[in-house]
Enzyme design. Sequence first.
Site, PDB file in Angstrom:
ATOM      1  N   GLU A   5       0.845  -1.076  -0.070  1.00 52.38           N
ATOM      2  CA  GLU A   5       0.021   0.053  -0.069  1.00 52.38           C
ATOM      3  C   GLU A   5       0.839   1.256   0.083  1.00 52.38           C
ATOM      4  OE1 GLU A   5      -3.545   1.943   2.816  1.00 52.38           O
ATOM      5  OE2 GLU A   5      -1.938   0.868   3.770  1.00 52.38           O
ATOM      6  N   LYS A  76      -9.970   2.760  -1.672  1.00 55.56           N
ATOM      7  CA  LYS A  76     -10.056   2.213  -0.258  1.00 55.56           C
ATOM      8  C   LYS A  76     -11.337   2.664   0.426  1.00 55.56           C
ATOM      9  CE  LYS A  76      -7.195   1.752   3.805  1.00 55.56           C
ATOM     10  NZ  LYS A  76      -5.917   2.074   4.499  1.00 55.56           N
ATOM     11  N   CYS A 111      -5.363  -2.647   3.570  1.00 51.09           N
ATOM     12  CA  CYS A 111      -5.002  -2.465   4.671  1.00 51.09           C
ATOM     13  C   CYS A 111      -6.053  -2.507   5.815  1.00 51.09           C
ATOM     14  CB  CYS A 111      -3.921  -1.204   4.810  1.00 51.09           C
ATOM     15  SG  CYS A 111      -3.055  -1.015   6.238  1.00 51.09           S
TER      16      CYS A 111
END
Length: 231
Positions: A5, A76, A111
């Site tokens: 990431e 995300k 994440c």
Amino acid sequence: MVLPELWTTGAFAYERFGAEAEPLEGPTHEAMAKAAADAGVWLHAGSVPERAPGGVLYNTSLIFSPSGELAACYRKIHRFGFDKGEAVLMGAGTEQVTVRLPGTTVGVATCYDLRFPELFRSLVDAGAETLVIPAGWPERRRSHWTLLAQARAVENQAYVLACGTAGTHAGVPQAGHSIVVDPWGEVLAEAGAEEEILTVEFDPARVATTREQFPALKDRVLGLEPPRRPL
């Protein structure tokens, strides 16, 4: 192939997000498309800070086909930081993303998403058999990283490929420990804390076999229909 990431800036280098954000088809897109085509591989190029039209920043993952075409991008959904950092500097994605590869369908997350099992359940409902998660996960919470990666594999009876950043980003030690987990929760490979490349072969058919032999997903009750109003 999977990269971590925000590897172009560092997941905790908040001050660099705006300064180094790129349009979707920016220089990182160009370089990673070429890398995928040159190697002839499917490439999850980690995520980059994207500046969308209108100026909003997103934490955006790029997935390329072996021809170098952009097969999918994922913004995300769950932003980390509570009242600072990514949570206030970046917009939240709204769309779940799956990508059909030869032999398996990949569900994409990033994440902090790893802490939200409902996202992964919905990816499985959309056909995902392999869950890919690049991350900039801090070392102080490494035990959560490995625990949650195995949990997402077990509860969804899917492969998990979780790529963790090594080293230090903006003074924050990173967990490293990229991990590959099979649908039964067994760890097929795990990196250490330092930079490392994992090469793992796995059988995509094991997902169907696991779901057949232990059909827990068929026993789901909650989340399959809208909740009823109380009388």
